[in-house]
Design a protein around this motif. Structure first.
Motif: not given
Length: 274
Positions: A164-177, A179-187, A206-209
């Motif tokens: 269960g290593a941590t997931f991150v969304v790269p670059g999300s520290h530069l965006q206020e909102a 991400p969409s479910e579609s973006f999350l699934a691919s990125e 944004f991150h999660c275990g």
């Protein structure tokens, strides 16, 4: 023959470029651009063993003190709050590890403090409270040109896909909102990291275990370092007020002497001795 692409080095029209003089500055650059990096803590196998044993002692005492059922009822069973307040010297050392602070110092301009230090346990075969997407400054939807806070997750165990290593969304520290479910699934990226390293994130990334499908818990120690204007999650300065053996740098890091003045007279007195 390697399948990796050869990255061109020639350029034109470039007037400014970052300089990564060592692995610390390269890690800082990675975090500023991507929102996260994996950073080698430089721990020996003996030191990792000592920290692991200290973690187990604190966890057992913590559950005994607060009650298994009570902690489970408030979704706190897999978190140990304020590890460095439980009498194990290793967690004071870990929070003030010089190699880590050298990286934090490149990310947060000027003075910074330890906002929180919590043990995090990802149990096998079940959910836990870090398994949902979040920022470590939660409920906030703004971005800044420089980090207000930095999260340093110490990998007490290796972070792998199966545990269960941590997931991150790269670059999300530069965006206020978020991400969409579609973006999350691919990125979204699952970060693999060895025991003894730190997964370091801009606190607005944004991150999660992930789901732990192994047979053993995945343990980590989460640190959040922030500018002094953000209050500590738990009053570490109060808990450490009578602690002996702290260096001047550690006292500043843990917030001793920086509590909010209780009166105008106290505020003025502090101004006079700066």
């Amino acid at each position: 023959m390697s399948d990796l692409p050869i990255v061109p080095t020639a350029r034109y029209g470039v007037l400014d470029q970052e300089v990564a003089a060592d692995d610390v500055s390269l890690a800082a650059e990675r975090l500023r651009r991507q929102g996260y990096c994996v950073f080698d803590g430089g721990f020996s196998s003996a030191e990792l063993r000592d920290i692991s044993e200290a973690f187990e002692r604190v966890q057992a005492a913590y559950v005994a003190a607060h009650g298994n059922q009570r902690l489970a009822a408030i979704d706190e069973l897999n978190t140990i709050r304020a590890l460095l307040l439980h009498g194990e010297a290793w967690f004071v050392r870990l929070a003030s590890w010089p190699r880590l602070l050298s990286l934090i110092g490149q990310l947060i301009a000027g003075r910074f403090m330890l906002n929180q230090q919590n043990g995090v346990i990802n149990p096998p075969g079940q959910g836990y409270n870090q398994g949902a997407w979040h920022r470590d400054l939660p409920y906030q939807h703004f971005v800044t040109s420089r980090p207000l806070a930095v999260n340093a997750l110490f990998c007490l165990d290796s972070f792998r896909q199966d545990n269960g290593a941590t997931f991150v969304v790269p670059g999300s520290h530069l965006q206020e909102a978020f991400p969409s479910e579609s973006f999350l699934a691919s990125e979204a990226v699952q970060v693999i990291a060895p025991a003894g390293s730190f997964l370091v994130l801009d606190a607005m990334t944004f991150h999660c275990g992930g789901v732990n499908r192994s047979e053993r818990p995945r343990r980590a120690v989460n640190h959040v370092y922030s500018i002094p204007h953000i209050r500590q999650q738990i009053g570490l300065s109060v808990g450490l007020a009578g602690a002996s053996g702290l260096t001047a740098e550690q006292r500043t890091l843990f917030g001793l002497g920086t509590e909010e003045p209780r009166t105008v007279a106290e505020y003025l007195e502090r101004r006079s001795i700066r």
